[in-house]
Scaffold this motif. Structure first.
Motif, PDB file in Angstrom:
ATOM      1  N   UNK A 174       0.833  -1.199   0.000  1.00 33.12           N
ATOM      2  CA  UNK A 174       0.000   0.000   0.000  1.00 33.12           C
ATOM      3  C   UNK A 174       0.867   1.247   0.000  1.00 33.12           C
ATOM      4  N   UNK A 175       0.241   2.406   0.207  1.00 36.93           N
ATOM      5  CA  UNK A 175       0.984   3.660   0.189  1.00 36.93           C
ATOM      6  C   UNK A 175       1.148   4.210  -1.217  1.00 36.93           C
ATOM      7  N   UNK A 176       1.758   5.385  -1.307  1.00 34.86           N
ATOM      8  CA  UNK A 176       1.864   6.098  -2.580  1.00 34.86           C
ATOM      9  C   UNK A 176       2.555   5.320  -3.675  1.00 34.86           C
ATOM     10  N   UNK A 177       3.624   4.599  -3.342  1.00 31.22           N
ATOM     11  CA  UNK A 177       4.365   3.850  -4.363  1.00 31.22           C
ATOM     12  C   UNK A 177       3.513   2.747  -4.976  1.00 31.22           C
ATOM     13  N   UNK A 178       2.580   2.198  -4.196  1.00 22.74           N
ATOM     14  CA  UNK A 178       1.736   1.110  -4.715  1.00 22.74           C
ATOM     15  C   UNK A 178       0.838   1.563  -5.862  1.00 22.74           C
ATOM     16  N   UNK A 179       0.715   2.870  -6.057  1.00 19.52           N
ATOM     17  CA  UNK A 179      -0.092   3.378  -7.171  1.00 19.52           C
ATOM     18  C   UNK A 179       0.540   3.054  -8.526  1.00 19.52           C
ATOM     19  N   UNK A 180       1.778   2.588  -8.490  1.00 17.09           N
ATOM     20  CA  UNK A 180       2.404   2.111  -9.732  1.00 17.09           C
ATOM     21  C   UNK A 180       1.760   0.813 -10.202  1.00 17.09           C
ATOM     22  N   UNK A 181       0.945   0.201  -9.344  1.00 16.79           N
ATOM     23  CA  UNK A 181       0.100  -0.921  -9.731  1.00 16.79           C
ATOM     24  C   UNK A 181       0.842  -2.180 -10.126  1.00 16.79           C
ATOM     25  N   UNK A 182       0.320  -2.844 -11.160  1.00 14.92           N
ATOM     26  CA  UNK A 182       0.871  -4.146 -11.558  1.00 14.92           C
ATOM     27  C   UNK A 182       2.305  -4.027 -12.068  1.00 14.92           C
ATOM     28  N   UNK A 183       2.700  -2.861 -12.565  1.00  9.58           N
ATOM     29  CA  UNK A 183       4.082  -2.652 -12.993  1.00  9.58           C
ATOM     30  C   UNK A 183       5.028  -2.916 -11.832  1.00  9.58           C
ATOM     31  N   UNK A 184       4.703  -2.378 -10.661  1.00 11.36           N
ATOM     32  CA  UNK A 184       5.514  -2.583  -9.463  1.00 11.36           C
ATOM     33  C   UNK A 184       5.408  -4.024  -8.964  1.00 11.36           C
ATOM     34  N   UNK A 185       4.179  -4.516  -8.833  1.00 12.30           N
ATOM     35  CA  UNK A 185       3.965  -5.859  -8.279  1.00 12.30           C
ATOM     36  C   UNK A 185       4.678  -6.923  -9.113  1.00 12.30           C
ATOM     37  N   UNK A 186       4.579  -6.825 -10.437  1.00 12.86           N
ATOM     38  CA  UNK A 186       5.225  -7.814 -11.305  1.00 12.86           C
ATOM     39  C   UNK A 186       6.741  -7.820 -11.103  1.00 12.86           C
ATOM     40  N   UNK A 187       7.318  -6.628 -10.966  1.00 16.10           N
ATOM     41  CA  UNK A 187       8.765  -6.529 -10.744  1.00 16.10           C
ATOM     42  C   UNK A 187       9.164  -7.129  -9.398  1.00 16.10           C
ATOM     43  N   UNK A 188       8.389  -6.825  -8.365  1.00 11.08           N
ATOM     44  CA  UNK A 188       8.713  -7.329  -7.029  1.00 11.08           C
ATOM     45  C   UNK A 188       8.572  -8.847  -6.984  1.00 11.08           C
ATOM     46  N   UNK A 189       7.493  -9.359  -7.559  1.00 10.60           N
ATOM     47  CA  UNK A 189       7.304 -10.817  -7.589  1.00 10.60           C
ATOM     48  C   UNK A 189       8.483 -11.504  -8.281  1.00 10.60           C
ATOM     49  N   UNK A 190       8.896 -10.968  -9.415  1.00  5.48           N
ATOM     50  CA  UNK A 190       9.987 -11.578 -10.178  1.00  5.48           C
ATOM     51  C   UNK A 190      11.293 -11.555  -9.380  1.00  5.48           C
ATOM     52  N   UNK A 191      11.554 -10.452  -8.697  1.00 10.94           N
ATOM     53  CA  UNK A 191      12.784 -10.326  -7.902  1.00 10.94           C
ATOM     54  C   UNK A 191      12.770 -11.263  -6.707  1.00 10.94           C
ATOM     55  N   UNK A 192      11.632 -11.383  -6.067  1.00 10.47           N
ATOM     56  CA  UNK A 192      11.506 -12.293  -4.925  1.00 10.47           C
ATOM     57  C   UNK A 192      11.716 -13.743  -5.374  1.00 10.47           C
ATOM     58  N   UNK A 193      11.077 -14.140  -6.454  1.00  9.23           N
ATOM     59  CA  UNK A 193      11.206 -15.517  -6.948  1.00  9.23           C
ATOM     60  C   UNK A 193      12.640 -15.825  -7.368  1.00  9.23           C
ATOM     61  N   UNK A 194      13.318 -14.832  -7.912  1.00  2.57           N
ATOM     62  CA  UNK A 194      14.709 -15.007  -8.352  1.00  2.57           C
ATOM     63  C   UNK A 194      15.641 -15.243  -7.165  1.00  2.57           C
ATOM     64  N   UNK A 195      15.299 -14.653  -6.027  1.00  2.00           N
ATOM     65  CA  UNK A 195      16.215 -14.667  -4.889  1.00  2.00           C
ATOM     66  C   UNK A 195      15.747 -15.508  -3.709  1.00  2.00           C
ATOM     67  N   UNK A 196      14.641 -16.217  -3.841  1.00  2.00           N
ATOM     68  CA  UNK A 196      14.186 -17.025  -2.699  1.00  2.00           C
ATOM     69  C   UNK A 196      15.172 -18.170  -2.453  1.00  2.00           C
ATOM     70  N   UNK A 197      15.318 -18.556  -1.181  1.00  3.58           N
ATOM     71  CA  UNK A 197      16.342 -19.530  -0.839  1.00  3.58           C
ATOM     72  C   UNK A 197      15.826 -20.960  -0.790  1.00  3.58           C
ATOM     73  N   UNK A 198      14.528 -21.168  -0.500  1.00  6.40           N
ATOM     74  CA  UNK A 198      13.954 -22.520  -0.616  1.00  6.40           C
ATOM     75  C   UNK A 198      13.293 -22.595  -1.996  1.00  6.40           C
TER      76      UNK A 198
END
Length: 317
Positions: free
Chosen positions: A263-287
């Motif tokens: 949430x918050x102001x940055x979340x207004x970037x919408x799916x553009x932000x979420x898609x990037x964050x999801x991809x980065x998290x999946x790339x770096x998850x340890x399990x």
């Protein structure tokens, strides 16, 4: 019925929320935070009284009052421990309002309560655990575990913006170096983009919106340019995403929630932000073979503060 109070540095918002988490009526006034705490507390009390009267009910029909503050609260005493936006330190808030209105009052951090609102009526609904991350001037958090708010023994358990995620070139307002909010807040994004613009000679479409003054730069301009493919803007956004993903994985290693709500102001970037964050998290998850909590956008926007505060009352009576 429950009363929710969203106390901010600019506005005091008060609303009536029903058992189903629906905001039925609200009213607000300027905080005028240069005043003494006693004056602001009187305004809160008066505004609650006005809202109850305007809605056509009486005090006895209100089961509890919840108040969200932009700072630290002692949930046991109902005192404000520290609130920088209001210049409050060790201010009793629960007792004077309870005494004036005869209704139970409960206090907690505003980001924590926005998370509770998302749990009751938003993106965390029907989940047992989740973490709300408000990405604004700083980074706040709301942690829900087994349907209950978690803030720790001393009320600082949800201050996720102050987890250390790296070494930065400036210190956080808390006095330490490397806090998540110095990498992944709107201020952090703006500061880093300015640095890139000053240090690099590469062209950027962001200059079209600045009217010759780099101080006009804001998060909206940066994300708009990034979505249009601007290289410099994407470099700044990708840095934010990198550290936000580190924060999410750190939280995962301790709590492993079902969902992360942005949430918050940055979340207004919408799916553009979420898609990037999801991809980065999946790339770096340890399990590698195990899933990570889903990353989604908040649903309640400006109503979250009042609804969450009211639901704090519901959870405590």
């Amino acid at each position: 019925m429950f009363i929710g109070v969203d106390l901010g540095g600019t506005n005091i918002a008060v609303g009536i929320v029903d058992e189903t988490s629906k905001l039925r009526y609200q009213k607000s006034k300027l905080t005028r935070n240069e005043r003494k705490p006693e004056e602001i507390i009187k305004d809160i009390t008066d505004l609650i009284t006005e809202v109850i009267k305007d809605f056509g009910i009486i005090n006895e029909e209100i089961e509890a009052i919840g108040i969200g503050i932009p700072g630290l609260a002692d949930p046991k005493t109902g005192d404000v421990i520290e609130c920088v936006n209001l210049n409050w330190r060790k201010v009793p808030l629960k007792k004077p309002i309870e005494k004036a209105l005869g209704i139970p009052v409960f206090i907690d951090n505003d980001a924590t309560l926005a998370g509770l609102a998302e749990y009751e009526a938003g993106a965390m609904k029907n989940k047992k655990s989740g973490v709300f991350m408000t990405l604004g001037t700083g980074i706040g958090g709301g942690i829900i575990i087994d349907g209950k708010i978690y803030t720790g023994a001393n009320g600082v358990g949800s201050e996720i913006g102050h987890m250390i995620v790296g070494e930065n070139d400036y210190d956080c307002n808390c006095g330490r170096n490397g806090c998540l909010e110095t990498f992944a807040s709107s201020i952090a994004l703006i500061n880093y983009t300015k640095k890139l613009m000053n240090e690099e000679n590469s062209e950027t479409i962001m200059t079209e919106k600045l009217n010759g003054d780099i101080n006009n730069l804001d998060g909206k301009i940066i994300f708009h340019a990034a979505i249009r493919g601007d290289e410099l803007a994407n470099k700044a956004v990708d840095r934010l995403v990198k550290y936000l993903a580190i924060g999410i994985m750190n939280i995962t290693s301790i709590i492993d929630p079902e969902v992360f709500v942005l949430g918050g102001g940055i979340s207004k970037a919408g799916t553009f932000l979420v898609d990037k964050v999801r991809a980065e998290v999946l790339k770096n998850k340890y399990f590698k073979t195990l899933p990570v909590g889903n990353i989604v956008l908040a649903k309640l926007s400006n109503e979250a503060g009042i609804i969450g505060a009211a639901m704090l009352g519901k959870h405590n009576v």
